[in-house]
Every structure is written in C-alpha cells, then in structure tokens.
Design a protein around this motif. Sequence first.
Motif, PDB file in Angstrom:
ATOM      1  N   HIS A 148       0.811  -1.231   0.000  1.00 45.74           N
ATOM      2  CA  HIS A 148       0.000   0.000   0.000  1.00 45.74           C
ATOM      3  C   HIS A 148       0.836   1.270   0.000  1.00 45.74           C
ATOM      4  O   HIS A 148       0.339   2.350  -0.166  1.00 45.74           O
ATOM      5  N   VAL A 149       2.106   1.102   0.249  1.00 47.25           N
ATOM      6  CA  VAL A 149       2.928   2.285   0.486  1.00 47.25           C
ATOM      7  C   VAL A 149       3.385   2.923  -0.817  1.00 47.25           C
ATOM      8  O   VAL A 149       3.732   2.241  -1.768  1.00 47.25           O
ATOM      9  N   LYS A 150       3.361   4.223  -0.822  1.00 48.59           N
ATOM     10  CA  LYS A 150       3.963   4.951  -1.945  1.00 48.59           C
ATOM     11  C   LYS A 150       5.149   5.722  -1.379  1.00 48.59           C
ATOM     12  O   LYS A 150       5.032   6.852  -0.930  1.00 48.59           O
ATOM     13  N   PRO A 151       6.298   5.059  -1.381  1.00 49.26           N
ATOM     14  CA  PRO A 151       7.430   5.710  -0.706  1.00 49.26           C
ATOM     15  C   PRO A 151       7.999   6.881  -1.509  1.00 49.26           C
ATOM     16  O   PRO A 151       7.863   6.935  -2.724  1.00 49.26           O
ATOM     17  N   ASP A 152       8.627   7.816  -0.781  1.00 52.73           N
ATOM     18  CA  ASP A 152       9.378   8.901  -1.422  1.00 52.73           C
ATOM     19  C   ASP A 152      10.752   8.343  -1.747  1.00 52.73           C
ATOM     20  O   ASP A 152      11.590   8.168  -0.859  1.00 52.73           O
ATOM     21  N   LEU A 153      10.960   8.044  -3.030  1.00 50.54           N
ATOM     22  CA  LEU A 153      12.220   7.409  -3.414  1.00 50.54           C
ATOM     23  C   LEU A 153      13.268   8.449  -3.771  1.00 50.54           C
ATOM     24  O   LEU A 153      12.928   9.571  -4.154  1.00 50.54           O
ATOM     25  N   VAL A 154      14.516   8.052  -3.614  1.00 51.61           N
ATOM     26  CA  VAL A 154      15.590   8.987  -3.959  1.00 51.61           C
ATOM     27  C   VAL A 154      16.657   8.301  -4.808  1.00 51.61           C
ATOM     28  O   VAL A 154      16.897   7.108  -4.684  1.00 51.61           O
ATOM     29  N   MET A 155      17.245   9.122  -5.648  1.00 51.01           N
ATOM     30  CA  MET A 155      18.423   8.689  -6.400  1.00 51.01           C
ATOM     31  C   MET A 155      19.584   9.550  -5.942  1.00 51.01           C
ATOM     32  O   MET A 155      19.445  10.768  -5.807  1.00 51.01           O
ATOM     33  N   LEU A 156      20.710   8.889  -5.659  1.00 46.28           N
ATOM     34  CA  LEU A 156      21.867   9.608  -5.130  1.00 46.28           C
ATOM     35  C   LEU A 156      22.956   9.729  -6.187  1.00 46.28           C
ATOM     36  O   LEU A 156      22.935   8.991  -7.177  1.00 46.28           O
ATOM     37  N   ASP A 157      23.899  10.606  -5.971  1.00 51.35           N
ATOM     38  CA  ASP A 157      25.001  10.732  -6.934  1.00 51.35           C
ATOM     39  C   ASP A 157      25.945   9.544  -6.839  1.00 51.35           C
ATOM     40  O   ASP A 157      26.550   9.141  -7.819  1.00 51.35           O
ATOM     41  N   THR A 158      26.057   8.976  -5.634  1.00 48.60           N
ATOM     42  CA  THR A 158      26.910   7.795  -5.468  1.00 48.60           C
ATOM     43  C   THR A 158      26.049   6.616  -5.022  1.00 48.60           C
ATOM     44  O   THR A 158      25.617   6.583  -3.872  1.00 48.60           O
ATOM     45  N   PHE A 211      25.913  -3.232   4.311  1.00 49.48           N
ATOM     46  CA  PHE A 211      25.779  -1.775   4.378  1.00 49.48           C
ATOM     47  C   PHE A 211      26.822  -1.144   5.297  1.00 49.48           C
ATOM     48  O   PHE A 211      26.981  -1.506   6.444  1.00 49.48           O
ATOM     49  N   VAL A 212      27.562  -0.249   4.723  1.00 46.82           N
ATOM     50  CA  VAL A 212      28.507   0.540   5.520  1.00 46.82           C
ATOM     51  C   VAL A 212      28.125   1.991   5.257  1.00 46.82           C
ATOM     52  O   VAL A 212      28.042   2.398   4.097  1.00 46.82           O
ATOM     53  N   PRO A 213      27.880   2.738   6.313  1.00 48.10           N
ATOM     54  CA  PRO A 213      27.498   4.129   6.061  1.00 48.10           C
ATOM     55  C   PRO A 213      28.618   4.842   5.322  1.00 48.10           C
ATOM     56  O   PRO A 213      29.789   4.695   5.694  1.00 48.10           O
ATOM     57  N   PRO A 214      28.323   5.554   4.264  1.00 53.41           N
ATOM     58  CA  PRO A 214      29.376   6.247   3.534  1.00 53.41           C
ATOM     59  C   PRO A 214      30.069   7.269   4.431  1.00 53.41           C
ATOM     60  O   PRO A 214      29.472   7.753   5.391  1.00 53.41           O
ATOM     61  N   GLU A 215      31.329   7.570   4.111  1.00 52.40           N
ATOM     62  CA  GLU A 215      32.135   8.543   4.892  1.00 52.40           C
ATOM     63  C   GLU A 215      31.396   9.857   5.073  1.00 52.40           C
ATOM     64  O   GLU A 215      31.079  10.282   6.153  1.00 52.40           O
ATOM     65  N   GLY A 216      31.116  10.485   3.944  1.00 55.21           N
ATOM     66  CA  GLY A 216      30.384  11.745   3.996  1.00 55.21           C
ATOM     67  C   GLY A 216      29.007  11.541   3.403  1.00 55.21           C
ATOM     68  O   GLY A 216      28.707  10.457   2.901  1.00 55.21           O
ATOM     69  N   PRO A 217      28.159  12.533   3.462  1.00 58.28           N
ATOM     70  CA  PRO A 217      26.837  12.378   2.871  1.00 58.28           C
ATOM     71  C   PRO A 217      26.911  12.353   1.344  1.00 58.28           C
ATOM     72  O   PRO A 217      27.825  12.920   0.762  1.00 58.28           O
ATOM     73  N   SER A 218      25.946  11.668   0.735  1.00 55.79           N
ATOM     74  CA  SER A 218      25.869  11.715  -0.719  1.00 55.79           C
ATOM     75  C   SER A 218      25.005  12.912  -1.108  1.00 55.79           C
ATOM     76  O   SER A 218      24.430  13.575  -0.258  1.00 55.79           O
ATOM     77  N   THR A 219      24.915  13.117  -2.414  1.00 51.10           N
ATOM     78  CA  THR A 219      24.128  14.254  -2.890  1.00 51.10           C
ATOM     79  C   THR A 219      22.875  13.747  -3.579  1.00 51.10           C
ATOM     80  O   THR A 219      22.917  12.767  -4.328  1.00 51.10           O
ATOM     81  N   LEU A 220      21.771  14.419  -3.317  1.00 51.76           N
ATOM     82  CA  LEU A 220      20.496  14.029  -3.910  1.00 51.76           C
ATOM     83  C   LEU A 220      20.475  14.406  -5.390  1.00 51.76           C
ATOM     84  O   LEU A 220      20.861  15.515  -5.769  1.00 51.76           O
ATOM     85  N   VAL A 221      20.007  13.440  -6.207  1.00 49.21           N
ATOM     86  CA  VAL A 221      19.862  13.721  -7.639  1.00 49.21           C
ATOM     87  C   VAL A 221      18.383  13.845  -7.982  1.00 49.21           C
ATOM     88  O   VAL A 221      17.960  14.776  -8.643  1.00 49.21           O
ATOM     89  N   LYS A 222      17.594  12.869  -7.498  1.00 50.55           N
ATOM     90  CA  LYS A 222      16.148  12.891  -7.766  1.00 50.55           C
ATOM     91  C   LYS A 222      15.382  12.410  -6.543  1.00 50.55           C
ATOM     92  O   LYS A 222      15.857  11.556  -5.801  1.00 50.55           O
ATOM     93  N   ILE A 223      14.186  12.960  -6.373  1.00 55.51           N
ATOM     94  CA  ILE A 223      13.341  12.536  -5.262  1.00 55.51           C
ATOM     95  C   ILE A 223      11.888  12.586  -5.708  1.00 55.51           C
ATOM     96  O   ILE A 223      11.501  13.470  -6.484  1.00 55.51           O
ATOM     97  N   GLY A 224      11.093  11.607  -5.263  1.00 59.82           N
ATOM     98  CA  GLY A 224       9.664  11.640  -5.578  1.00 59.82           C
ATOM     99  C   GLY A 224       9.045  10.262  -5.530  1.00 59.82           C
ATOM    100  O   GLY A 224       9.747   9.252  -5.449  1.00 59.82           O
ATOM    101  N   GLN A 225       7.734  10.244  -5.602  1.00 58.19           N
ATOM    102  CA  GLN A 225       7.028   8.965  -5.538  1.00 58.19           C
ATOM    103  C   GLN A 225       6.934   8.323  -6.916  1.00 58.19           C
ATOM    104  O   GLN A 225       6.651   7.141  -7.028  1.00 58.19           O
ATOM    105  N   GLN A 226       7.166   9.132  -7.950  1.00 60.09           N
ATOM    106  CA  GLN A 226       7.047   8.578  -9.301  1.00 60.09           C
ATOM    107  C   GLN A 226       8.381   8.086  -9.869  1.00 60.09           C
ATOM    108  O   GLN A 226       8.482   7.737 -11.035  1.00 60.09           O
TER     109      GLN A 226
END
Length: 557
Positions: A433-443, A451-466
Amino acid sequence: MKHTTQAAKLRALMARPGIVKTVGAHDALSAKLIEQAGFDAVWASGFGISASLKCIPDGSFLTMTEQLDVTRNIAEAVDIPIIADCDTGFGNALNVMRMVQDYEKAGIAGICIEDNVFPKRCSFYAGVRRELISPEEHAGKVRAAKSAQASPDFIVIARTEALIAGWGQDEALKRAEMYADAGADAVLIHSKSTTFDELRTVSQQWSGRVPLVVVPTIFGGVTAEELERHHFKIVIFANQVIRTAIKAMRDTLEVLNRDNRPDAVVDRMVKLQEVYDLVGVTQMEEDERKFLPMGTEKVTAIIPAAGFEKQLLPLIQDKPKCLLDIKGKTILERQVASLNEVNIKDIAIIRGYQKDKIALPNLRYYDNDRYEETGELVSIFCAENELKGRCLLLYSDIIFEIGILEKLLKSPEDITIVVDQAWVDQSTSARPHVKPDLVMLDTPPSAGYRFVPPEGPSTLVKIGQQLDPERAHAEFIGLTMLSESGTELFKAAYKKRLAAQAAPFHEAPSLTRASLTDMLQDLVDQGHRVACVSIYKGWMEVDTFEDYQHAWAELKK
Ligand code: SPV
Ligand code: MG
C-alpha cells in the motif's frame, strides 16, 4: 599592547589642533555610549563611580581597587583613551607610584591627581571641610607619578583645587606652575564659579608651558569652542551622563508605578535589539557558530500535521494521524520526547484536520485551515515565522531511533535529508500500500547487509514517488535539516516559485498542492546541493492500517 596604544592615542589627540572632547563615564556601558557618540576620550569619574557602584558620596570612600576595577572595565569596553580620575592618589607620593603602575597596566591612557588632602571631598559639596596639601607635597606626587610610569606616552594631569578652596587665582596659578615644573603633562585648575569669567582670566595669565584641562560642571554655559579659543586643550563633561541617567530612571519608575504595566514606558526605552547590539550579541552568535561543536545550537522543529488521509479511516475518524496511539503514547508524544532528548525544545506544529484535538503543552501552534485543498509545503509555510535559524522539518507520521536524529544534527550542510538504504533490500510486495518517497543519489550505495554508512553524505539527484523503483537508491524518511543559510535558501526558493506559480510543480499538480519532496527536487534542479545522510532501518512511518499494526508489533512500550 593596548595600554601603550591608548596613551599614544591620547598624546596624538593632544598634539592635533582643537580641543579634546572628553565625557565622564561611571561604568563600561556609559563609556561605550560615549565612544559611540563620537567623543575623543572617556573620563572615569570618581563622582560617577562612587554614585553608581556603591551609591556613596565622592569622598575617598572607595578603595583604589574598587575604583580601578570599574576603570578597567571601562577601558576594556572601548577603544578611545581613558583618563582616570584618581582623586588624591589614594595616599602619599609612594601610594601614587603604585597607583600609576596599576592604572597603566590596566590600559589607562592617563591619570589625574588633585591637591586635596586625603580623604578628599567632591569639589562642590558645600558644607564640608576643605583643606589642600602643600603645593610642594603635591608636586612630589606628580614627580613620583612621572617616575613610576612605564611608557613615555602615559599622561599625568595635575589638578589644583585652590579656586575651589577659595584661595584665589594667584595661588591657583602658582600651584599650576609648580606642578608643571614637577613634570605634569597638563594641569587642571578647577573652578566652582557659575560663569566662565574666573577661568577665562586664569587662562589668560597661564604661561602655556603645558596644556590646560577644564571641567565646566558649574559654569555649564560655556561651549567647547569658546574653551578652545582660550587655549584649553582638554574639556571634560564630567557628570552630565550619570545625572541624565538618574533623571531617566526616575521618570520611568514614576510612570511604571502609576500605570503598572511595562508598555507604559515603551516610548522611553531603547529596543531590546539596541541593548543586544551594544553588548555584542551578534559577535557572540558568530563565535558560537565558529567554535561550539556542530549540532549544539538552537534548532526549531517544524511538524506539518494538517493533512487528512482517507486510507487511514476509520482509524483517524476522530483524530489526526499524529495522535494515533501506539502502546500508550501517541506518535506526536513520541516525536516530542525524541526531540527533547536531543535538546530541541522549540517545536512548532501545523494543524488542520481535527485541529482542536492537538493540544500538547509547550508546542507552538499554527493552523492550515485549507488543508483539504493544499499540500504539505503550504502547511510548512503556515509556520513561516518559525523558519529562521536552524530548522528541522519533520513528518508527523514517523517514529525513529534517536541515533538518526543525532546523526542528522551533526550535518554541517545547508540542506540535509535522511534516506534509508534498506529500502533497496526490502521487497516492495511486503508493503503493497505504500507509496514511498524514493531517492536517487550521486553515489549509488553498497547494497545489502554489507551496508557501511558512507564517509560523507551523498548528494540528492532525484526525489519523488514517481521515481522508477529500479533506479532508486533509497527512501526519504521525512526528516530534513536546514542550516541557518539553508533555511534562508529554502524560503527564497519557495518565494521565487510562488511569484511564478508554474503548474504543475514537479510531481504535484500545482505549488499549492506540492509536497516537501517537490521543493527538494526544485532546489536540486536550481543547482543547490541537498545532502543525504544514509541510514539502514531504525524508523517507521504510519501511512496505512498495516503500518499501524506493524508499529504496534515492533515498538516497545
Ligand atoms: C569627577 O567627575 O569625579 C570630578 C569632576 O572630579 S567634578 O565632579 O566635576 O569635580
Ligand atoms: Mg573626582
């Protein structure tokens, strides 16, 4: 060192053409005002310090330490030179020597000592005994002072009270000459005459071998220009500031006592901001940002909780979603507890659907009464007053581990969101039932349980439910952190779009119906960096009845 510079500054003022305009201060604040008003120097007044520090007469009742402490405060508060009123020098010539050393070390440009006997009495007290020491003894004090100073620039002013004591102009002039002989850098012949006539005559007879200093307290009609024409080099307006302050305080107290409300004196007061500016609050804020660890500064949390979501009926028949109870505590209560745990006490919530039901104490309330036809972004801007400084934007339907918040608060970026990389590993069918807010990252992240948390934060490329789930890297969990400039940027970007009102706005049919994620995408498209702090699980949202059941099952009491 500052004191050398101060004494040199006073010498330079005395060397330039024109009279040196000096005003009496009784504390650091009054000295600051004198400096801001543009005067050349400050007189640390014995009369003013006795009155303001202890409310006692100007009669050698303060010790040197007490007087020096205030004078030091004055010197530290301003950059213009200080001439310290040192009365009789706190003893004999030997005491004067120690005094000069201590005052010079405190950054004072020069001192003034008078030929009253110790204990002195203010020159204008009418019915008190007045005696002067011999001119030879006072000349000895002047010599002692000059021999004790460390810097050649330090200035010693010798003051005679001969006119005050009624001993006549000849005596005054004779003493002034003797003090100049002894090495005084300037002499002050004090007068209690109500006109300038007496000192005009004295000045005309003065040899001019050292400059004259004047304190026109009683003959207040004379101007600095006129004094300058008669070759006075330093004028000291000694006690007008403290006397006007007393009058202002009296007047205020009278009105307060009569009207019994602070606003009755509002026209008589400076604004609080003026006090902040005087004492340097802006600098303090800047230093906090520079030198205190990240994440400890004040953060305002803003929770948009206006919306109504049909799919949650009948659960939310009689309450907004944030008041759903999960094991004895509502979602909102859990959020407030988490925020408080990381010391966030400024919490604003935007209500809409069933708004009257939300009534927790210590929150600031804003209402979006158009919640049915507007989106999350409009709701957030209903609390625009709160959008200043560091801000945390928080969806009203999420519960999260405290570590996630701590991690986000440490972000030095202007705009930071939290994204969950576990999303990639979860089968979408598990939450149909969920429509998550998905994201695409630069890395793209390393997937799976490795899963290892990346050193620094990544950068957002795209975000949205579609967003295509195949291409998505993580899920936005509904936590956004804005730095002070990030908040300004966020507001400016929204205002810009508001002016243009283009439709559609990213995934929304219009800006009015837009979600926070549409604005985040807009910021990315405008070239701003949105940093993504990655986590792996540790949170949940209540979007559906299944989510709600899941929350009950998962959460400890
Ligand atoms: C003072 O300000 O303490 C002075 C100047 O000595 S006056 O009070 O005018 O004598
Ligand atoms: Mg004095």
